[in-house]
Scaffold this active site. Sequence first.
Site, PDB file in Angstrom:
ATOM      1  N   SER A   1     -11.519  -2.115   2.461  1.00 52.98           N
ATOM      2  CA  SER A   1     -10.702  -2.098   3.718  1.00 52.98           C
ATOM      3  C   SER A   1     -10.455  -1.347   4.831  1.00 52.98           C
ATOM      4  O   SER A   1     -10.382   0.007   4.073  1.00 52.98           O
ATOM      5  CB  SER A   1      -9.745  -2.839   3.366  1.00 52.98           C
TER       6      SER A   1
ATOM      7  N   ARG B   1       0.586  -1.110  -0.054  1.00 57.39           N
ATOM      8  CA  ARG B   1       0.032  -0.225  -0.207  1.00 57.39           C
ATOM      9  C   ARG B   1       1.049   1.181  -0.169  1.00 57.39           C
ATOM     10  O   ARG B   1       0.669   2.431   0.304  1.00 57.39           O
ATOM     11  CB  ARG B   1      -1.321  -0.151   1.280  1.00 57.39           C
TER      12      ARG B   1
ATOM     13  N   GLU C   1      -6.311   2.582   6.456  1.00 58.51           N
ATOM     14  CA  GLU C   1      -6.008   2.032   4.641  1.00 58.51           C
ATOM     15  C   GLU C   1      -6.920   3.295   3.555  1.00 58.51           C
ATOM     16  O   GLU C   1      -6.034   3.501   3.222  1.00 58.51           O
ATOM     17  CB  GLU C   1      -7.266   0.896   4.038  1.00 58.51           C
TER      18      GLU C   1
END
Length: 306
Positions: free
Chosen positions: A227, A177, A297
């Site tokens: 998420s 990420r 996230e």
Amino acid sequence: MNHYIEFSKLLYKIYDEKDIELNSPMNEHIYFKVGGPADILLTPRKKVQVVETIKLCKENNIPYIIIGNGSNLLVKDGGIRGVVIKISNIKDITVDGESITADCGALLADVSKTALEYSLKGFEFACGIPGSVGGAVFMNAGAYDGEISYIVESVEVINDKQEIITLEKQELNLGYRTSAIMEKGFIVLSATFSLQKGDYNQIKDRIEELTKKREEKQPLEYPSAGSTFKRPPGHFAGKLIQDAGLKGFTLGGAAVSEKHSGFVINKNRATAEDILNLIAHIQKTVKEKFDVELTPEVRILGEDKK
């Protein structure tokens, strides 16, 4: 706001009137369906408009933010000051042999369909990720044992000098990420993906399998940003949250999904504050119970309501 109204007049040199919106409610532009207004929302249709807008903002000391289709964003209730550049209309997709080049605003689902059409394999994992190419490359998005780093070949970006340059894969520093693009604050304009010839029916079957899995396991019936937390080393965020007894837990209009504890959802007309409070409660509870730090996230933008 008056300052921004004056600035908006300069934008008519770059944009058609229909692509400039003042005091635009951001809850209409992000999947979470929350967030206050942006002073100016722009929807460019050409890459050159993005470059020209950034130059104009910098010359006039106007803050700006780039967004895609809003699938991984949470905008606070006070909205966003300055300019929001929404690149979802820059979305051409071209195929050259076993490579696909897609503009920043192209949806991953559309790139996946194009890959299937040309019997190219390698992009199936992204078929259900609701984001656009720009955001996916920016954060090295992934799902179902695949991620952007496995297939990206090169990326066209605007660098910190407002120059359009091409970065090769080895320059992207892609991690979990994260990317050099994120670290340096560059802006993705397009990306080229290196795929392989495959069997049309096998690719189609894999896409259908992943789509079914996503529909069964994710709370797609509620607004969310996918998420909510990054995967902590050695753990799964959803399992930690469930084991902490937070499955279905609600705060205001926000809730931990009953279907998948890794998702915070807008269950009942939540505010951004509700969602942020719930995220903080989850982090605190998981830290106390398991001594594990959960990092969001989702990208959080804007300011609190005054």
